[in-house]
Enzyme design. Structure first.
Site, PDB file in Angstrom:
ATOM      1  N   GLY A 155       0.857  -1.200   0.000  1.00  0.00           N
ATOM      2  CA  GLY A 155       0.000   0.000   0.000  1.00  0.00           C
ATOM      3  C   GLY A 155       0.883   1.235   0.000  1.00  0.00           C
ATOM      4  NE  ARG A 156      -2.157   5.576   2.621  1.00  0.00           N
ATOM      5  CZ  ARG A 156      -3.455   5.255   2.706  1.00  0.00           C
ATOM      6  NH1 ARG A 156      -4.271   5.595   1.741  1.00  0.00           N
ATOM      7  NH2 ARG A 156      -3.928   4.619   3.750  1.00  0.00           N
ATOM      8  CB  ILE A 157       3.629   2.322   4.562  1.00  0.00           C
ATOM      9  CG1 ILE A 157       2.871   3.468   5.247  1.00  0.00           C
ATOM     10  CG2 ILE A 157       4.966   2.063   5.254  1.00  0.00           C
ATOM     11  CD1 ILE A 157       2.457   3.199   6.681  1.00  0.00           C
ATOM     12  CB  THR A 235       7.370  -0.409  10.741  1.00  0.00           C
ATOM     13  OG1 THR A 235       7.070  -0.695   9.369  1.00  0.00           O
ATOM     14  CG2 THR A 235       8.875  -0.414  10.937  1.00  0.00           C
ATOM     15  CB  SER A 236       2.433  -3.286  10.216  1.00  0.00           C
ATOM     16  OG  SER A 236       2.625  -4.598  10.714  1.00  0.00           O
ATOM     17  CD  GLU A 266       3.160  -0.996  20.541  1.00  0.00           C
ATOM     18  OE1 GLU A 266       2.695   0.164  20.527  1.00  0.00           O
ATOM     19  OE2 GLU A 266       3.437  -1.610  19.513  1.00  0.00           O
ATOM     20  CG  HIS A 285       4.037   2.170  17.967  1.00  0.00           C
ATOM     21  ND1 HIS A 285       2.915   1.430  18.180  1.00  0.00           N
ATOM     22  CD2 HIS A 285       3.817   2.799  16.783  1.00  0.00           C
ATOM     23  CE1 HIS A 285       2.050   1.594  17.204  1.00  0.00           C
ATOM     24  NE2 HIS A 285       2.581   2.434  16.334  1.00  0.00           N
ATOM     25  CB  ALA A 287       7.286   4.082  12.261  1.00  0.00           C
TER      26      ALA A 287
HETATM   27  C1  DGY Z   1       0.051   4.973  12.891  1.00  0.00           C
HETATM   28  O1  DGY Z   1       0.140   5.820  12.004  1.00  0.00           O
HETATM   29  O2  DGY Z   1      -0.965   4.299  13.064  1.00  0.00           O
HETATM   30  C2  DGY Z   1       1.207   4.820  13.802  1.00  0.00           C
HETATM   31  O3  DGY Z   1       1.156   3.632  14.496  1.00  0.00           O
HETATM   32  C3  DGY Z   1       1.295   5.994  14.742  1.00  0.00           C
HETATM   33  O4  DGY Z   1       0.171   6.120  15.511  1.00  0.00           O
END
Ligand code: DGY
Length: 332
Positions: A155-157, A235-236, A266, A285, A287
């Site tokens: 997707g976007r990321i 990183t999701s 977390e 967390h 990113a």
């Molecule tokens: C998101 O964009 O959902 C990140 O986890 C930061 O909240």
């Protein structure tokens, strides 16, 4: 009296300041002392907009918020907001897609580089041993160049990650529910099955939202398919990975290591075995935690809040609410 915008207790002071600066002409911005305490529930009762960080917004909370017009998620993931419950009550759910993709992609590459170039060990070595040993005795790292990056969720990321990886001369393969033909053509990324991706990638990077289908998408079976020399990057959301299985995989050498920005629980409890492992790089967390991105996130969230408070539909509605217009004037 100005409408109340109630924001999570978790925001840093500078972000709270930015919210106030952008909204104080039309709203009172109230940072909560904690989530769901009796004092907070009192504030939530009068709130017209709620800005959670990672707290859960579901029926129990919505019941206490009869005046609520919008839940404005500060981020792109909204797995902790019950969108159906909000929709039933005519509450908009907004988020911040697009503007943070580059920041998440940069951290993803940073984690990959940290692992492949052994940056954490190198840093510790310089601080404690180098002066005594004279030689750089940490084991050699590996190039990213020529390695295969498997992106799950283009997707976007995922796309931003692919662009950066291509700049490092990596081969990029991906698995997604949908084929991304444009990206295949423009970026030279290749669509493969999940099994193929897991079996061949040197790095597997996760960029899917947390949904019932993606919960534990990576568990024992998938980890065992990965190469012993491969790294998992997440990183999701923590729950996309079965963390217990991941700990076994890291301990027993099914994979070489992991770079993790997100976790099952977390903040990560101090007795989480991941904290003792040498073959992982862990970040809290963070990113999207850059000055520029956080500013953009505040601007996006507050722009939508201004729209909602003036009776217009917000611009960044979550996909499930696309095109909806609630009669929010009735709540005053
Ligand atoms: C998101 O964009 O959902 C990140 O986890 C930061 O909240």
């Amino acid at each position: 009296m100005k409408p109340k915008v109630v924001i999570s207790y978790g925001f840093r002071n500078e972000v709270i300041g930015q919210f106030k600066k952008r909204l104080s002409d039309i709203a009172e911005v109230i940072p909560l002392p904690e989530w769901m305490s009796s004092e907070s529930l009192q504030e939530i009762r009068n709130a017209e907009v709620l800005v959670p960080l990672h707290e859960f917004v579901g029926e129990a909370l919505l019941e206490h918020a009869p005046r609520l017009k919008a839940v404005s998620r500060f981020g792109v993931g909204y797995d902790r907001v019950d969108v159906e419950a909000c929709t039933r009550r005519g509450v908009y759910v907004t988020y911040t897609p697009g503007i943070l993709s580059h920041a998440v992609a940069e951290l993803t590459l940073a984690l990959m580089l940290c692992l492949s170039r052994r940056m954490m060990e190198a840093d510790r070595y310089v601080r404690t041993k180098w002066a005594m040993n004279g030689k750089a005795m940490i084991p050699l790292g590996n190039d990213l160049q020529g390695k295969i990056l498997g992106i799950i969720g283009l997707g976007r990321i995922g796309l931003e990650v692919a662009r950066r990886a291509r700049a490092f001369n990596m081969q990029v393969i991906y698995y997604d529910k949908l084929r991304r033909l444009e990206a295949e053509e423009n970026l030279g990324v290749k669509y493969v099955s999940l099994k193929h991706l897991l079996k061949t990638s040197d790095f597997v990077s996760l960029h899917v939202p947390l949904t019932p289908e993606t919960r534990h998408l990576i568990s024992e079976r998938e980890l065992r398919m990965m190469k012993k020399t491969a790294y998992l990057i997440n990183t999701s959301r923590g729950a996309v990975v079965d963390e217990k299985a991941l700990c076994r995989a890291l301990r027993e050498g099914w994979i070489a290591g992991a770079g993790l920005d997100v976790f099952y629980e977390e903040p990560v409890p101090l007795d989480n075995p991941l904290l003792k492992m040498e073959n992982v790089v862990l970040t809290p967390h963070m990113a999207t935690h850059t000055v520029e991105t956080r500013r953009l996130m505040v601007a996006t969230v507050t722009e939508d809040i201004r729209r909602v408070l003036s009776g217009e539909p917000p611009l960044n509605l979550v996909p499930e609410q696309k095109g909806k217009k609630f009669h929010i004037q009735d709540k005053n």
